[in-house]
Design a protein around this motif. Structure first.
Motif, PDB file in Angstrom:
ATOM      1  N   TYR A  71      66.198  79.056  28.765  1.00 19.73           N
ATOM      2  CA  TYR A  71      65.675  80.341  28.297  1.00 19.73           C
ATOM      3  C   TYR A  71      65.217  80.256  26.842  1.00 19.73           C
ATOM      4  N   ARG A 100      61.900  78.501  26.771  1.00 16.93           N
ATOM      5  CA  ARG A 100      60.856  79.372  27.322  1.00 16.93           C
ATOM      6  C   ARG A 100      60.509  80.502  26.357  1.00 16.93           C
ATOM      7  N   ALA A 101      61.511  81.061  25.687  1.00 11.53           N
ATOM      8  CA  ALA A 101      61.257  82.120  24.700  1.00 11.53           C
ATOM      9  C   ALA A 101      60.446  81.568  23.529  1.00 11.53           C
ATOM     10  N   SER A 143      58.385  79.126  23.634  1.00 11.96           N
ATOM     11  CA  SER A 143      57.025  78.887  24.134  1.00 11.96           C
ATOM     12  C   SER A 143      56.207  80.179  24.106  1.00 11.96           C
ATOM     13  N   VAL A 144      56.816  81.278  24.511  1.00  5.79           N
ATOM     14  CA  VAL A 144      56.122  82.574  24.475  1.00  5.79           C
ATOM     15  C   VAL A 144      55.768  82.933  23.028  1.00  5.79           C
ATOM     16  N   ARG A 195      58.034  88.559  30.410  1.00  5.71           N
ATOM     17  CA  ARG A 195      57.122  87.435  30.662  1.00  5.71           C
ATOM     18  C   ARG A 195      57.834  86.225  31.260  1.00  5.71           C
ATOM     19  N   GLN A 196      59.074  86.021  30.840  1.00  7.11           N
ATOM     20  CA  GLN A 196      59.790  84.821  31.284  1.00  7.11           C
ATOM     21  C   GLN A 196      60.933  85.101  32.263  1.00  7.11           C
ATOM     22  N   LYS A 197      61.073  86.352  32.663  1.00  6.11           N
ATOM     23  CA  LYS A 197      62.136  86.727  33.611  1.00  6.11           C
ATOM     24  C   LYS A 197      63.520  86.312  33.082  1.00  6.11           C
TER      25      LYS A 197
END
Length: 148
Positions: free
Chosen positions: A8, A11-12, A14-15, A33-35
């Motif tokens: 997570y 991924r965060a 990356s956003v 956006r990333q669930k």
């Protein structure tokens, strides 16, 4: 294996790396956006903030943004921050070395010799791959997922 929290966090980041420069993103936007569960994401972003990877702005137009360029944040740095040492054996850890209790001697340990190569290769990939690299090269992501 990396934790869900580390996944997570990556991924965060990356956003946030994809966001317009100087434009903060709210937790709810990143979570959607990333669930990612919002409460869990709040904890993750606080860890990243305390360690100088992200910053936050208050107010109506507030949110989170990268404090450092995406090209300066490595996967290894994030994994070490979130999950701790990046080593398959405690005697191979750079940051939390511990002698194995059942080991007669590190220089004679066949298991250590094999896993030392694994650890070295894994670190080489993780600490040479940045958030920016992963965004521009899908193959970098595949290599990382395969290495960890």
């Amino acid at each position: 294996m990396i934790s869900q929290k580390a996944k997570y966090a990556l991924r965060a980041l990356s956003v946030l790396a994809r966001a317009e420069a100087g434009e903060p993103l709210q937790i709810s936007d990143i979570a959607d956006r990333q669930k990612i569960p919002k409460k869990f994401l709040e904890q993750i972003l606080l860890d990243l903030k305390r360690n100088g990877m992200v910053t936050s702005r208050r107010g109506k137009q507030g949110g989170y943004l990268l404090l450092r360029p995406a090209g300066d944040i490595t996967y290894g740095e994030v994994l070490r921050l979130i999950d701790g040492p990046i080593a398959p054996l405690p005697c191979l850890s750079i940051t939390a070395y511990r002698r194995c209790e059942d080991c007669a001697g590190e220089s004679d340990c066949e298991v250590r010799h094999v896993f030392a190569r694994v650890a070295d290769e894994t670190r080489a990939v993780l600490f040479s791959t940045t958030i920016a690299d992963a965004l521009t090269s899908p193959r970098a992501m595949i290599a990382i997922e395969g290495a960890v």
